[in-house]
Design an enzyme around this catalytic site. Structure first.
Site, short mmCIF file in Angstrom:
data_model
loop_
_atom_site.label_atom_id
_atom_site.label_comp_id
_atom_site.label_asym_id
_atom_site.label_seq_id
_atom_site.Cartn_x
_atom_site.Cartn_y
_atom_site.Cartn_z
N SER A 184 0.84 -1.20 0.00
CA SER A 184 0.00 0.00 0.00
C SER A 184 0.87 1.25 0.00
O SER A 184 1.80 1.38 0.79
CB SER A 184 -0.91 -0.01 1.23
OG SER A 184 -1.71 1.15 1.26
N GLY A 185 0.56 2.19 -0.90
CA GLY A 185 1.30 3.44 -0.98
C GLY A 185 2.48 3.38 -1.93
O GLY A 185 3.23 4.36 -2.03
N THR A 227 -2.12 2.41 -7.95
CA THR A 227 -3.26 3.09 -8.58
C THR A 227 -2.79 4.13 -9.59
O THR A 227 -3.37 4.28 -10.67
CB THR A 227 -4.13 3.75 -7.50
OG1 THR A 227 -4.60 2.76 -6.58
CG2 THR A 227 -5.32 4.48 -8.11
N ASN A 230 -0.86 5.76 3.18
CA ASN A 230 -1.13 6.31 1.86
C ASN A 230 -2.33 7.24 1.97
O ASN A 230 -3.35 6.88 2.55
CB ASN A 230 -1.42 5.17 0.87
CG ASN A 230 -1.56 5.67 -0.55
OD1 ASN A 230 -1.41 6.85 -0.82
ND2 ASN A 230 -1.85 4.76 -1.46
N SER A 281 -5.27 5.58 -0.61
CA SER A 281 -5.12 4.13 -0.65
C SER A 281 -6.37 3.47 -1.21
O SER A 281 -7.49 3.77 -0.78
CB SER A 281 -4.85 3.61 0.77
OG SER A 281 -4.77 2.20 0.77
N SER A 282 -6.18 2.58 -2.18
CA SER A 282 -7.30 1.81 -2.73
C SER A 282 -7.73 0.78 -1.70
O SER A 282 -6.95 -0.09 -1.33
CB SER A 282 -6.90 1.13 -4.03
OG SER A 282 -6.63 2.06 -5.03
N GLY A 298 -2.27 -4.26 -1.92
CA GLY A 298 -0.99 -4.89 -1.67
C GLY A 298 -1.01 -5.77 -0.43
O GLY A 298 -1.99 -5.83 0.32
N GLU A 349 -0.57 -7.00 3.22
CA GLU A 349 -0.82 -6.25 4.46
C GLU A 349 -0.37 -7.04 5.67
O GLU A 349 -0.67 -8.24 5.80
CB GLU A 349 -2.30 -5.90 4.59
CG GLU A 349 -2.79 -4.89 3.58
CD GLU A 349 -4.22 -4.42 3.83
OE1 GLU A 349 -4.67 -3.50 3.15
OE2 GLU A 349 -4.87 -4.99 4.72
#
Length: 1261
Positions: free
Chosen positions: A131-132, A136, A182, A185-186, A412, A414
């Site tokens: 993530s981050g 995206t 992020n 973040s998605s 991503g 986690e």
């Protein structure tokens, strides 16, 4: 080198011979900048995690965020705008291969788009990372590039492009949130499939949604936020919507303020809300649909403000019924029923399989809070699914679909302090994606060496299939299977189910990647070890909805709310409903199958630090990411084996220029097969034998330096060719300039002279034989030039005169020096020098004086042309003239001017001959206003030259007769024309005298290997004539012949023809293109460019000839060219069904009775897709026939208007003060993240039944 350089002059040589690097292939490119580190990490001298990290760090600090490992792109998030995604950058990567341009996400997009068109294969881009790390953003840039380069001028194609790009802001608003890692973040995964026609133009798209984090709706940790749309809506909604939904700021709602984070750096919620509304408009959401979406958001926000109080008996009571009354108004349902659903639960007992009694069981505050949150999560989850479904309806294909490019942007890996069922699902999907990466980049590559019989050293790598089996296998049971068994055996009590699962984990302990730890268990993932908490995991796996919620939704008068919720599950069904684990496993398997059907491209994203800093590079964190992404193993496989491999045909096609045995003057001349051609090229270029191997179908090059050496040689070849072209071009321009000079010189000596001669002849007509002429006035080369002082030019005198006259930018028609007759008191008049300047308005007389060595110019007199009545001259050869003007104190000027005739001509031309020309033996002028004087002219042969003035008498010698005309121009001296010998266009000795010996004989050009099959296919077969049959008249062949109505310029594989050309029909196709034959060659042509030629009537049949032995029929060669034109054996590409409802794979949206979803029915084969899409060559010719009519745009699902309220009127808007948190009336669990209290039944389940019917209705429409 520019062609504008002067002939004969060379550009300065560079300081060092090798300082300037020649651009690859296209020598006009100049945008490459100095490279930092290595752009492809297969070139690293030392292969280790540390060396990879050092190279990434060097490039990241120099704003080079992209690096290759072969065809895999590594992206390190810069956390700032580098300005590398402009339209200019798109054009630089368009139609370029990976070796020609620096690493970039546009390079991956170009490769996928090119391969789809060139090889007619579906493509997918898999973006992975934590993530981050920028997943995206990478997906958005790929969409941007494909939309920019995919062409298509049709309105429907442009509309699809706009919709694809509009999905980004819309889904970001509803599916992204600010997290600790992020800011954008998605919180869901999506797989976007862009569908293309045979010309490579986008005609549709479809989105599949994965794992929406619906738990974020009701709770976030400190300094995180809810989904963006809640803050956009509460901050930027219009006054009308605020009044309609009782909307206030985000600080007034528990769901948006509990984490104490309302503002985010670099995020403007107001501007983003405008972009969201614009995206809704582009997608095609109606105003009524938008209003209903915002109504659902308002319901969720107000549900968060429902607080419960604990009564004396421990049961829950609603603290403020005004809030629930307003929610009931928004939901269009009965307030009392809403209050009952939130505070009680209907329980039905069963006896012996038969229905028993029904009880209303009151809930305590914790249970009531959990039920409220479950309702909020269910509404938002189903609303999100409806939006995705609505987007797919709008982007439904508008024509036949040939190929698809998929873009996977998914969450991503986690690892949190508290990891539960959600993290297990997310990490499982990442394990499956890692398995694809291993299969296609590590395992498959090594298998290719075995298949091609290449000698090499195998590389060990970690295959994570064992981890995937640990989670998903049924026999032996994996984690999901153990969860299902625990849910089935202890379904009534969540705590008992958790205990049952703890016992079953002992069976999994035999797997080395699993470790049981009591109430926890550890899984050794490819990205690291993760410890999962078992508490509440079985309840989340069941993910069931309760009957009370269905009754509440069913009683609502809001049709939109009912349409996004499923119907009540069938209570009589004995089949166990699928669990969340089953659904995520099925969805992940379907995703993997879909990806495996396409040719993948990979983008591995890396996050440089946890603080989102553009300058901080956390080496420790990046080393961890490098390790679990397997970058070192990827490089080793590329290096230990062969860094470059390609088919023999493509190898020869790219490098045949480097060998004199395979090329001559840029043409391919090798007559052997492609494999022997590869060997010859590598030998002639001096590549050692241990640097390459020949496989069965491909050539393999071991080190990238060898490939770069070949590319450098190829660059040098193009550079030398460019230099030769430049030299010939400069010689051509030198030759052309010399010719132009000669033409200009001739033009000046003739054409311009004729124009000036016309003015001179007009002067002869004015004098009309009345005045003797000076000999010099009649010279043949005398021209009336006009501006002799060059006042119109740029010289100093002309500038001074223009300034003195004050004429500005006015054009000067005549200027010269003259003498003005000036009268002195008590003395005889005397001549004084002056300057005459004539414009279209006046005659200016300028005097020059000298003071202190400086000459000054001043306007002495300005005579407007309209005041000049006549011009007086004598009939002798003198140069005196008088301007007879209107009466003035200054009198008439008397001038002595050598160019008097030309001056008179200019005055007459400027005044349209309104001035009289008086010629006689005397000249009368006004010395002052009322004082007349006469000047007499006397012949005096004693005067040596010109004339002499004294006391009003001018003595002048005799001149040429008055009727004299100009002499003819003198003839040029005869001479030979100087030949043009500069520019080295002619060789010494002439073309027939070769002074340097015989040159190499030019060999015959051969087709390239990849084109030989095509040429062989279209070449007419050679058949010997039969042995001497008697001559007979041949009948017209029994084939349809067509005449071309228009000219058509075809590309490769297409037939070019001119108007009225005759072609023979070979095959008809339904897609608008026919296979025709012309002059023995076959190709595709548009059918609307052709018209049928009527057959001639057959005459009486002739007597048959004697029987003769006929030659055997020639068998047409079966080549790859045939498959290029008519690919009837290739399987139909997998195309997603755009009308299908997207599958939600997070727990909570299927019918509990596990009934088959209507949109999973086998769809009838699309006849538009069934026709041979591969039979049409992938051409984008400008002369394409009119496009196929687009299908009518599907009508969006109708949303009923707001029904009549059951209540008397709109209740008052409750005060939306933020509810207290932390006291007894509002337990902390109401807004805490992840785990639900024991006994909670999550309301996000069974979301599919109603959505299924809705999707079926849309499909039927």
């Amino acid at each position: 080198m520019a062609v504008s350089k002067k002939a004969g002059k060379k550009a300065a040589a560079p300081a060092k011979a090798g300082a300037t690097k020649v651009a690859k292939a296209d020598w006009k490119e100049g945008f490459k900048k100095k490279q930092v580190g290595v752009s492809d990490m297969t070139l690293l001298t030392t292969i280790s995690n540390e060396s990879i990290n050092d190279n990434l760090q060097k490039r990241w600090l120099n704003a080079e965020i992209y690096t290759y490992i072969g065809g895999v792109l590594i992206s390190v998030n810069p956390f700032r705008d580098l300005g590398i995604y402009t339209d200019e950058m798109v054009q630089k990567y368009k139609c370029k291969n990976r070796l020609e341009v620096p690493p970039h996400v546009f390079g991956i997009a170009e490769s996928a788009y090119y391969n789809m068109n060139a090889y007619h294969e579906n493509q997918c881009v898999i973006i992975s990372g934590e993530s981050g790390a920028g997943k995206t953003e990478a997906a958005k840039r790929i969409m941007q590039y494909i939309a920019a380069v995919s062409g298509g001028q049709d309105n429907s194609i442009q509309e699809i492009k706009d919709m694809v790009l509009a999905t980004n802001p819309l889904l970001e608003s509803f599916g992204c949130a600010k997290t600790l890692r992020n800011n954008n973040s998605s919180r869901h995964g999506k797989y976007l499939e862009i569908m293309f026609n045979a010309q490579g133009e986008p005609v549709g798209a479809q989105i599949t949604n994965y794992l929406l984090e619906k738990g974020r709706v009701v709770g976030q940790v400190e300094n995180e936020r809810n989904f963006h749309i809640f803050y956009q809506f509460t901050k930027a909604a219009s006054d009308e919507r605020r009044e309609q939904f009782g909307l206030q700021g985000p600080e007034s709602y528990a769901y948006t303020s509990i984490s104490n984070c309302l503002e985010v750096q670099n995020i403007n919620d107001t501007e983003d809300f405008v972009a969201t509304l614009n995206a809704m408009r582009i997608i095609g959401l109606t105003a009524n649909e938008q209003s209903e979406i915002f109504r659902m958001l308002a319901i969720i926000l107000w549900l968060g403000n429902v607080q419960f109080e604990e009564m004396d008996d421990g049961n829950a009571r609603i603290a403020d019924t005004g809030v629930t009354d307003f929610i009931a108004y928004l939901m269009d349902t009965d307030p009392s029923m809403l209050q009952k659903v939130l505070t009680t639960r209907v329980v039905e007992t069963q006896r012996g399989g038969r229905r028993g009694s029904i009880y209303d069981v009151p809930l305590n505050p914790a249970q009531a809070t959990a039920g409220r949150d479950a309702l909020s999560k269910a509404i938002y989850n189903n609303l999100f699914e409806w939006i995705v479904s609505r987007i797919n309806v709008s982007m439904k294909p508008r024509g036949a679909v040939s190929h698809v490019i998929g873009i996977l942007d998914i969450f991503g890996f986690e690892i949190f302090e508290d990891n539960s069922f959600e993290q297990l699902c997310i990490n499982y999907v990442n394990e499956k994606l890692q398995q694809i990466f291993i299969e296609l980049t590590l395992k498959t590559e090594q298998e290719e060496y075995v298949r091609e019989q290449i000698k090499w050293t195998p590389i060990k790598y970690f295959n994570n299939k064992i981890v995937c089996d640990l989670i998903e296998e049924r026999k032996p049971p994996g984690i999901f299977a153990a969860l299902n068994d625990a849910c089935a055996t202890a379904h009534a009590d969540p705590a008992a189910a958790d205990n049952s699962f703890v016992q079953r984990t002992a069976i999994l302990s035999s797997n080395p990647h699993f470790e049981a730890r009591g109430a926890q268990f550890l899984v050794r993932h490819y990205a690291g070890d993760v410890t999962y908490n078992i508490a509440g995991m079985t309840d989340k796996n069941k993910d069931a909805l309760i009957k009370d919620i269905f009754d509440l939704i069913g009683s609502s008068g809001n049709q939109f709310l009912q349409s996004i919720f499923p119907d009540r599950p069938d209570p009589s069904s004995k089949k166990r409903p699928p669990t969340a684990g089953d659904r995520i496993k099925g969805s992940a398997g379907a995703l993997v199958d879909n990806l495996m059907k396409a040719q993948p491209s990979y983008i591995r994203t890396i996050k440089p630090n946890q603080n989102r800093s553009p300058t901080e590079y956390d080496s420790k964190a990046i080393l961890h990411q490098i390790k679990y992404l397997g970058l070192q193993e990827n490089i080793r496989v590329r290096r230990a084996g062969f860094a470059y491999r390609n088919t023999f045909e493509k190898m020869v096609e790219r490098f045949y220029l480097l060998s004199p045995s395979t090329s001559y003057a840029g043409e391919y001349t090798w007559t052997g097969d492609a494999k022997s051609g590869c060997v010859q090229i590598l030998k002639d270029t001096g590549i050692p034998k241990d640097e390459w191997q020949m496989g069965v179908t491909k050539a393999f090059i071991k080190n990238p330096e060898t490939l770069f050496a070949l590319e450098t040689m190829r660059d040098r070849y193009w550079h030398n060719m460019a230099s030769r072209i430049q030299r010939a071009w400069r010689n051509y321009w030198r030759y052309k300039n010399e010719c132009a000079k000669r033409i200009q010189r001739f033009w000046k000596n003739n054409k311009e002279g004729l124009e000036y001669a016309k003015i001179r002849d007009y002067g002869h007509q004015i004098l009309a034989g009345r005045k003797e002429r000076r000999r010099f006035s009649l010279l043949g080369y005398r021209r009336f030039m006009g501006d002799y002082l060059d006042v119109n030019g740029k010289n100093a005198l002309g500038t001074e005169l223009r300034s003195a006259c004050g004429i500005g930018a006015e054009e000067v028609n005549f200027s010269c020096k003259a003498q003005l007759l000036v009268s002195k008191f008590g003395r005889s008049s005397k001549q004084s020098p002056r300057f005459l300047v004539v414009t279209g308005k006046a005659v200016h007389i300028v005097i020059s004086t000298e003071k202190d060595g400086v000459v000054h110019f001043a306007l002495e007199r300005k005579i407007p042309l309209i005041t000049i009545r006549s011009v007086s001259l004598s009939n002798l050869r003198d140069d005196w003239m008088v301007f007879n003007c209107n009466a003035s104190e200054e009198g008439d000027p008397v001038l002595h001017c050598y160019f008097k005739t030309e001056l008179v001509v200019q005055l007459l031309r400027l005044t349209q001959a309104s001035i009289n020309v008086c010629i006689g033996p005397t000249v009368e002028y006004a010395k002052k206003k009322d004082k007349k004087q006469v000047i007499s002219f006397v012949k005096d042969e004693t005067i040596p030259r010109d004339d002499v003035y004294k006391s009003h008498a001018v003595r002048v010698p005799s001149g040429e007769p008055p009727n004299s005309v100009s002499r003819p121009p003198p003839k040029r001296k005869p001479g030979t024309v100087r030949p043009i010998t500069q520019g080295k266009l002619l060789r010494a000795g002439g073309p027939s005298n070769n002074t340097k010996g015989t040159s190499r004989t030019k060999p015959a050009a051969q087709p390239l290997p990849r084109k030989s099959a095509t040429d062989a296919a279209v070449a007419p077969p050679v058949v010997k004539a039969p042995s001497a049959p008697p001559p007979h008249v041949q009948e017209e062949p029994d084939v349809e012949r067509y005449r071309a109505k228009f000219a058509f310029e075809g590309q490769e594989g297409e037939m070019s023809f001119k108007k009225d050309d005759i072609v023979e029909l070979v095959e008809k196709d339904d897609n608008g293109w026919w296979l025709v034959r012309k002059d023995g060659q076959e190709g595709w042509a548009p059918n609307n460019y052709l018209e049928l030629v009527p057959r001639k009537p057959k005459g009486a049949p002739l007597a048959p000839p004697p029987p003769a032995r006929r030659p055997p029929p020639s068998v047409p060669p079966t080549t790859s060219a045939t498959s290029t034109f008519k690919n009837t054996t290739s399987p139909k590409p997998a195309v997603a069904n755009a009308s299908a409802k997207p599958v939600a794979v997070f727990p909570g949206a299927v019918p509990s009775n596990s009934s088959a979803t209507p949109w999973k029915k086998p769809a009838a084969m699309d006849t538009a897709n069934a026709n041979s899409a591969g039979s049409r060559p992938g051409s984008a010719s400008a002369a394409r026939p009119p496009p196929v009519a687009t299908k009518p745009k599907p009508t969006p699902p109708q949303v009923a208007t707001k029904p009549t309220l059951k209540q008397p009127g709109k209740p008052p808007i409750p005060s939306a003060l933020r509810p207290p948190v932390g006291n007894g009336s509002a337990p902390k669990a109401a807004v805490s993240r992840p785990t639900a209290p024991a006994g909670q039944l999550d309301l996000a389940a069974a979301a599919y039944l109603q959505l299924a019917k809705r999707a079926q209705r849309m499909a039927d429409d």
